[in-house]
Design a protein around this motif. Sequence first.
Motif, PDB file in Angstrom:
ATOM      1  N   ALA A 282       0.829  -1.206   0.000  1.00  0.00           N
ATOM      2  CA  ALA A 282       0.000   0.000   0.000  1.00  0.00           C
ATOM      3  C   ALA A 282       0.865   1.259   0.000  1.00  0.00           C
ATOM      4  O   ALA A 282       0.560   2.244  -0.677  1.00  0.00           O
ATOM      5  CB  ALA A 282      -0.933   0.000   1.214  1.00  0.00           C
ATOM      6  N   GLU A 283       1.966   1.250   0.763  1.00  0.00           N
ATOM      7  CA  GLU A 283       2.858   2.404   0.784  1.00  0.00           C
ATOM      8  C   GLU A 283       3.516   2.622  -0.575  1.00  0.00           C
ATOM      9  O   GLU A 283       3.686   3.752  -1.030  1.00  0.00           O
ATOM     10  CB  GLU A 283       3.921   2.216   1.871  1.00  0.00           C
ATOM     11  N   ALA A 285       2.256   1.770  -3.467  1.00  0.00           N
ATOM     12  CA  ALA A 285       1.221   2.287  -4.367  1.00  0.00           C
ATOM     13  C   ALA A 285       0.927   3.752  -4.078  1.00  0.00           C
ATOM     14  O   ALA A 285       0.747   4.559  -4.991  1.00  0.00           O
ATOM     15  CB  ALA A 285      -0.055   1.459  -4.218  1.00  0.00           C
ATOM     16  N   ARG A 286       0.893   4.110  -2.802  1.00  0.00           N
ATOM     17  CA  ARG A 286       0.549   5.476  -2.421  1.00  0.00           C
ATOM     18  C   ARG A 286       1.613   6.467  -2.871  1.00  0.00           C
ATOM     19  O   ARG A 286       1.313   7.583  -3.282  1.00  0.00           O
ATOM     20  CB  ARG A 286       0.395   5.540  -0.898  1.00  0.00           C
ATOM     21  N   HIS A 287       2.883   6.023  -2.828  1.00  0.00           N
ATOM     22  CA  HIS A 287       3.988   6.945  -3.000  1.00  0.00           C
ATOM     23  C   HIS A 287       3.979   7.648  -4.350  1.00  0.00           C
ATOM     24  O   HIS A 287       4.351   8.803  -4.454  1.00  0.00           O
ATOM     25  CB  HIS A 287       5.317   6.197  -2.814  1.00  0.00           C
ATOM     26  N   PHE A 289       1.331   7.898  -6.887  1.00  0.00           N
ATOM     27  CA  PHE A 289       0.126   8.169  -7.666  1.00  0.00           C
ATOM     28  C   PHE A 289       0.089   9.597  -8.209  1.00  0.00           C
ATOM     29  O   PHE A 289      -0.095   9.820  -9.412  1.00  0.00           O
ATOM     30  CB  PHE A 289      -1.128   7.897  -6.831  1.00  0.00           C
ATOM     31  N   ARG A 341      -2.346   1.797  -8.639  1.00  0.00           N
ATOM     32  CA  ARG A 341      -1.845   2.303  -7.359  1.00  0.00           C
ATOM     33  C   ARG A 341      -2.988   2.858  -6.518  1.00  0.00           C
ATOM     34  O   ARG A 341      -3.080   2.612  -5.315  1.00  0.00           O
ATOM     35  CB  ARG A 341      -0.798   3.393  -7.599  1.00  0.00           C
ATOM     36  N   MET A 342      -3.873   3.628  -7.181  1.00  0.00           N
ATOM     37  CA  MET A 342      -4.977   4.216  -6.426  1.00  0.00           C
ATOM     38  C   MET A 342      -5.930   3.130  -5.930  1.00  0.00           C
ATOM     39  O   MET A 342      -6.469   3.236  -4.822  1.00  0.00           O
ATOM     40  CB  MET A 342      -5.712   5.227  -7.306  1.00  0.00           C
ATOM     41  N   TYR A 345      -4.415   1.677  -2.905  1.00  0.00           N
ATOM     42  CA  TYR A 345      -4.424   2.668  -1.824  1.00  0.00           C
ATOM     43  C   TYR A 345      -5.827   2.823  -1.243  1.00  0.00           C
ATOM     44  O   TYR A 345      -6.006   2.951  -0.021  1.00  0.00           O
ATOM     45  CB  TYR A 345      -3.907   4.000  -2.366  1.00  0.00           C
ATOM     46  N   GLN A 348      -6.758   0.176   1.147  1.00  0.00           N
ATOM     47  CA  GLN A 348      -6.107   0.298   2.443  1.00  0.00           C
ATOM     48  C   GLN A 348      -6.635   1.476   3.258  1.00  0.00           C
ATOM     49  O   GLN A 348      -6.836   1.368   4.463  1.00  0.00           O
ATOM     50  CB  GLN A 348      -4.597   0.467   2.234  1.00  0.00           C
ATOM     51  N   TYR A 349      -6.858   2.616   2.599  1.00  0.00           N
ATOM     52  CA  TYR A 349      -7.131   3.856   3.333  1.00  0.00           C
ATOM     53  C   TYR A 349      -8.496   4.483   3.046  1.00  0.00           C
ATOM     54  O   TYR A 349      -8.887   5.429   3.729  1.00  0.00           O
ATOM     55  CB  TYR A 349      -6.052   4.893   3.039  1.00  0.00           C
ATOM     56  N   ARG A 355      -8.505  12.177  -3.862  1.00  0.00           N
ATOM     57  CA  ARG A 355      -8.272  10.930  -4.603  1.00  0.00           C
ATOM     58  C   ARG A 355      -9.328  10.735  -5.690  1.00  0.00           C
ATOM     59  O   ARG A 355      -9.011  10.320  -6.813  1.00  0.00           O
ATOM     60  CB  ARG A 355      -8.274   9.746  -3.638  1.00  0.00           C
TER      61      ARG A 355
END
Length: 494
Positions: A282-283, A285-287, A289, A341-342, A345, A348-349, A355
Amino acid sequence: MSRETRVGIGLAGSALGLGVLGDLLFQGQPLGLNIALWTTIFVIALTVLLRVACAPLHQGRRFMLAPLLLFAAMFAWHDSTLLFAANFLALAAAVTMGALRRTQPRLDSATLSDYGGGAVSAGCSMAAGAAHLLATDIKWAELRNPGAEKAAAIARGLGIGLPLLLLFGGLFVAADAVFKQLLSSAVPTLSIAIVERALVVCLFAWLAAGLLRDLLAPREESRLVQVERLRVFGRGARLGALELNVALAVLDLLFLAFVVVQFRYLFGGRGLVEQTANLTYAEYARHGFFELVAVAGLTLPLLLLGDWLLRDEARGHRAFRWLARALLVLLGVVMLSALQRMRLYLDQYGLTELRLYAIGVILWLAVVGVWFALTVLRGRRRRYAFAVGALVAGFAATLTLNVVNPDALIARTNVTRPAVDVGYLAGLSDDAVPTLVARLSGLPRQQRAYLASRLLQSKPGGDWRSWNVSRARAERVLREHHAELAQLAAAAPR
């Protein structure tokens, strides 16, 4: 009195009326019905002035009206701040359509430079067109009353001298305490509220006068900034085909290297990423986007710029188009990477406004990229206008966002997650209130009580001028469920 002077006086009077209306509708009020009302009066004033000026209702002006009124009406529907921003962009795009003046390309075959030049001209006119109107367009000598001409000259002199008076007066006040005290005792005290309202009137009148002047200009040479001059200024900027194609080939190689990494790692599985990058999936993917959104947003303008620079280089066009097609294919993979990636993410979040709007931008860029390939890269820039297609796609995307109701969608999505950020949900606009109230029962007791107390604290702002559907609906729902919400809020653990 000449027609030009008569139109100029009518324009100045209309702008002053729009300034007063702006103060009455917007002073101390949130945005809502006031935007729709002010825009409608603006359109009526423009229509009347066009008839007085006997100006033709060309395609730009004609097709501007529907999106202008449509997206102004959207402010009376929803309450989301980011949705307001999207609707403002749509209004600006509509004005850009109306700012087209050239008769040679039609609206459906105008290029980006036509739209861009119109936008620059309209923007410059909003900033300085009112000064040109008062100083040049209105022939004060034609006003046969000598007293009126003298009064107009005095008014112009005061308008020029007032900023200088404020500038140097402020400096003297700051420099000498005795002068400040004497000036304070000599000058009558003005209410701050009166000054604020006068400034609001002047601001709305100034902007409206400049924009009306640009939209009324019957000929290109009548505008404050002429699009043809911008075109002449840019004609000297040209590069050779070899330079551009080499640069594009290098960019293709960079994109290809990134795509190879994406297939191996992002699409390759959780274990490979966590072992190689020392990050959770998840990290990872988040990094990246939003960086990939920026890449997508920059690539199409670069390709458009390259095509424009090569317009006179027939020999290099074929190689450029093949390289551009390859870059678009690779860009499609980059966009898929961003969406993947989104997705990870969001799992997860959860979903947020930023977003959701970023996903919307990616999808719009994908549509525009396909349209670019079908028009510009096939040599059909004018026959199937790329610019108007991108503009229509933008209008459609903004309208879709209004129909989807992003804040309500976020509330529906996040409230069913195992870990719910009720603090974020409570900060959503009134668009989300009915959804949140309807789904309160599905939350754990403590979160339910906290969200109920936050909903009870929300107060309706403004009056009929800022009315919109979402605020009215939220107020009605909160009123109908007030007792239930109060009971839930009181049940919070101490």
